[in-house]
Design an enzyme around this catalytic site. Structure first.
Site, PDB file in Angstrom:
ATOM      1  N   CYS A 112      -3.632   9.382   5.847  1.00  0.00           N
ATOM      2  CA  CYS A 112      -2.246   9.040   5.522  1.00  0.00           C
ATOM      3  C   CYS A 112      -1.287  10.167   5.895  1.00  0.00           C
ATOM      4  CB  CYS A 112      -2.147   8.734   4.021  1.00  0.00           C
ATOM      5  SG  CYS A 112      -0.460   8.439   3.465  1.00  0.00           S
ATOM      6  N   SER A 135      -5.797   0.550  -3.751  1.00  0.00           N
ATOM      7  CA  SER A 135      -6.291   1.053  -2.467  1.00  0.00           C
ATOM      8  C   SER A 135      -7.739   1.482  -2.627  1.00  0.00           C
ATOM      9  CB  SER A 135      -5.423   2.228  -2.005  1.00  0.00           C
ATOM     10  OG  SER A 135      -4.134   1.763  -1.676  1.00  0.00           O
ATOM     11  N   LEU A 136      -8.639   0.592  -2.286  1.00  0.00           N
ATOM     12  CA  LEU A 136     -10.067   0.845  -2.473  1.00  0.00           C
ATOM     13  C   LEU A 136     -10.622   1.608  -1.261  1.00  0.00           C
ATOM     14  CD1 LEU A 136     -11.982   0.117  -4.765  1.00  0.00           C
ATOM     15  CD2 LEU A 136     -12.667  -1.896  -3.467  1.00  0.00           C
ATOM     16  N   HIS A 137     -10.474   1.021  -0.098  1.00  0.00           N
ATOM     17  CA  HIS A 137     -10.776   1.659   1.189  1.00  0.00           C
ATOM     18  C   HIS A 137     -12.230   2.009   1.449  1.00  0.00           C
ATOM     19  CE1 HIS A 137      -6.561   1.614   1.578  1.00  0.00           C
ATOM     20  NE2 HIS A 137      -6.273   2.803   1.105  1.00  0.00           N
ATOM     21  N   GLU A 162      11.234   7.760   3.107  1.00  0.00           N
ATOM     22  CA  GLU A 162      11.156   6.614   4.009  1.00  0.00           C
ATOM     23  C   GLU A 162      11.242   5.297   3.260  1.00  0.00           C
ATOM     24  OE1 GLU A 162       8.024   7.958   7.203  1.00  0.00           O
ATOM     25  OE2 GLU A 162       7.760   5.850   6.718  1.00  0.00           O
ATOM     26  N   CYS A 202       3.551  13.115  -1.310  1.00  0.00           N
ATOM     27  CA  CYS A 202       2.508  12.557  -2.183  1.00  0.00           C
ATOM     28  C   CYS A 202       1.439  13.615  -2.410  1.00  0.00           C
ATOM     29  CB  CYS A 202       1.888  11.324  -1.520  1.00  0.00           C
ATOM     30  SG  CYS A 202       0.653  10.497  -2.566  1.00  0.00           S
ATOM     31  N   GLY A 256       4.256   8.152  -1.579  1.00  0.00           N
ATOM     32  CA  GLY A 256       4.024   8.488  -2.986  1.00  0.00           C
ATOM     33  C   GLY A 256       3.041   7.596  -3.703  1.00  0.00           C
ATOM     34  N   GLU A 257       2.644   8.061  -4.879  1.00  0.00           N
ATOM     35  CA  GLU A 257       1.695   7.346  -5.725  1.00  0.00           C
ATOM     36  C   GLU A 257       2.465   6.848  -6.963  1.00  0.00           C
ATOM     37  OE1 GLU A 257      -1.283   5.963  -5.899  1.00  0.00           O
ATOM     38  OE2 GLU A 257      -0.639   5.546  -7.927  1.00  0.00           O
ATOM     39  N   CYS A 289      -4.666  11.694   0.838  1.00  0.00           N
ATOM     40  CA  CYS A 289      -5.646  10.827   1.511  1.00  0.00           C
ATOM     41  C   CYS A 289      -5.727  11.225   2.991  1.00  0.00           C
ATOM     42  CB  CYS A 289      -5.270   9.356   1.353  1.00  0.00           C
ATOM     43  SG  CYS A 289      -5.236   8.863  -0.380  1.00  0.00           S
ATOM     44  N   CYS A 310       2.568   4.746   7.042  1.00  0.00           N
ATOM     45  CA  CYS A 310       3.318   5.321   5.940  1.00  0.00           C
ATOM     46  C   CYS A 310       3.554   6.815   6.150  1.00  0.00           C
ATOM     47  CB  CYS A 310       2.470   5.058   4.693  1.00  0.00           C
ATOM     48  SG  CYS A 310       2.752   6.086   3.303  1.00  0.00           S
ATOM     49  N   CYS A 367       9.491  -2.088   1.750  1.00  0.00           N
ATOM     50  CA  CYS A 367       8.402  -1.184   1.401  1.00  0.00           C
ATOM     51  C   CYS A 367       9.053   0.070   0.849  1.00  0.00           C
ATOM     52  CB  CYS A 367       7.599  -0.902   2.675  1.00  0.00           C
ATOM     53  SG  CYS A 367       6.252   0.256   2.424  1.00  0.00           S
ATOM     54  N   ASN A 425      -3.511   2.351  11.079  1.00  0.00           N
ATOM     55  CA  ASN A 425      -2.396   2.720  11.962  1.00  0.00           C
ATOM     56  C   ASN A 425      -2.590   4.174  12.360  1.00  0.00           C
ATOM     57  OD1 ASN A 425      -0.717   0.395  12.010  1.00  0.00           O
ATOM     58  ND2 ASN A 425      -0.046   0.868   9.933  1.00  0.00           N
ATOM     59  N   SER A 458       1.319  -0.728  -5.474  1.00  0.00           N
ATOM     60  CA  SER A 458       0.070  -0.322  -4.828  1.00  0.00           C
ATOM     61  C   SER A 458      -0.317   1.073  -5.306  1.00  0.00           C
ATOM     62  CB  SER A 458       0.271  -0.332  -3.306  1.00  0.00           C
ATOM     63  OG  SER A 458      -0.868   0.163  -2.644  1.00  0.00           O
TER      64      SER A 458
END
Ligand code: SAH
Length: 338
Positions: free
Chosen positions: A116, A209-211, A89, A109, A156-157, A113, A328, A102, A285, A186
């Site tokens: 996600c 990405s703390l979250h 994507e 990935c 992905g990371e 998470c 994402c 983006c 989202n 990110s």
């Protein structure tokens, strides 16, 4: 060298020489692939006819647009088909004079998470340099506008594919002409890698990405956090700031009833006191694979104010393209099986 996309001017010059062509053809090739968006060598009309037809089947490394979906706000989501049939994507996000892409750094990935869509779909492979750079060229081509900003916030990371990500960043900057300061990487954080990134003097923006404001909540959302205590992650980020002189952005997804109450905001502010950073709140989202809710506006405002009252720089990310599967990995997931 197989794929030409992502290659620097010296690399392209070297390649044309290997093809028994004069060196200045390297400059022409560079211009045609990066400025004119050539998809094959046969299009490059300044090249000799014979050579063009000999090289007509040579894949320069562009991906194919498999699907595209436009939302009312102008955001366009693409599914791109890679040479081995895998799908990734990419999103083009226009705003005022800017055009942000983006980009994805992996097919799928491995971080898994919980909120996600990409994480729910598993991991296939890393993207090659040309497959990352191609995403920018595709958005530029479809929008007929120069890309101004890049965010590595697709699938992905990025810090699990550092070499290809960094060489793609080089190409985006030197070949396509996007300022390094307008490129954001990110990451969810991989032990030791943020510190290492500082050595590259990237001049790009680092977003983490703390979250969560504590280890328990973070582990619940991000499985890999079990091997990476929040304190260790924050220490690495502090070191990154010290070494690079650049502030870090902390991304914080807001999930109703999970990490969005005032106490969480206060706890977060305590961690970030005196830290040269910026918090970017991302209202969740919704994805079909998870059961979280987006907090209501009152709750979001309360969180923002709790941070502001404690002098933490904070912004709320505007959701773009919600009706075009905004989260994402969601568009790809809705094409599962392709
Ligand atoms: N792996 C990297 C980059 C990809 S995700 C990282 O974790 O940072 C880019 C951002 O989108 C991350 O902050 C991620 O947590 C966030 N994101 C993923 N799914 C989301 C969802 N459903 N709603 C809102 N943000 C989401």
């Amino acid at each position: 060298m197989k794929a030409l996309i992502g290659a620097s001017l010296p690399e392209l010059t070297e390649w044309v020489r290997e093809q028994q062509q004069p060196a200045y053809r390297g400059q022409q090739l560079h211009q045609w692939i990066y400025q004119r968006g050539a998809r094959s060598l046969s299009e490059i009309s300044v090249f000799p006819k014979q050579w063009r037809s000999d090289m007509a089947d040579w894949a320069i490394g562009r991906s194919e647009i498999y699907h595209q979906a436009k939302s009312i706000d102008g955001t366009v989501k693409f599914l791109l088909r890679l040479s081995d049939g895998q799908i990734v994507e990419t999103v083009g996000i226009p705003s005022d004079k800017r055009l942000t892409v983006c980009v994805s750094s992996q097919v799928g990935c491995p971080m898994a998470c919980d909120f996600c869509a990409t994480g729910k779909g598993g991991f296939e492979r890393n993207l090659e340099r040309h497959e990352i750079v191609d995403q920018v060229l595709t958005v530029q081509e479809v929008f007929q506008q120069r890309v101004s900003n890049i965010v590595f916030m697709g699938m992905g990371e990025p810090l699990l594919n550092v070499e290809n990500v960094l060489s793609a960043v080089r190409s985006m900057n030197e070949d396509i002409g996007i300022g390094r300061r307008f490129i954001t990487i990110s990451t969810v954080g991989i032990p030791g890698r943020i510190r290492k990134l500082a050595d590259h003097h990237l001049q790009a923006t680092l977003a983490v990405s703390l979250h969560a404001s504590n280890q328990a909540v973070r582990e619940r959302l991000i499985p890999s956090a079990r091997q990476y205590p929040l304190e260790a992650l924050l220490d690495e980020c502090r070191e990154y700031v010290k070494l690079t002189g650049r502030r870090v952005t902390f991304e914080y997804i807001l999930l109703a009833g999970v990490n969005d109450c005032r106490d969480h905001a206060i706890e977060l502010a305590d961690h970030l006191r005196g830290f040269q950073s910026h918090v970017n709140l991302i209202p969740y989202n919704p994805i079909s694979e998870a059961d979280y809710q987006r907090p209501d506006q009152r709750r979001i405002t309360q969180f923002v104010n709790a941070l502001k009252d404690r002098n933490i720089a904070v912004s709320v990310r505007k959701t773009r393209g919600l009706e075009a599967d905004a989260a994402c990995g969601q568009l790809r997931a809705s094409f599962a099986g392709v």
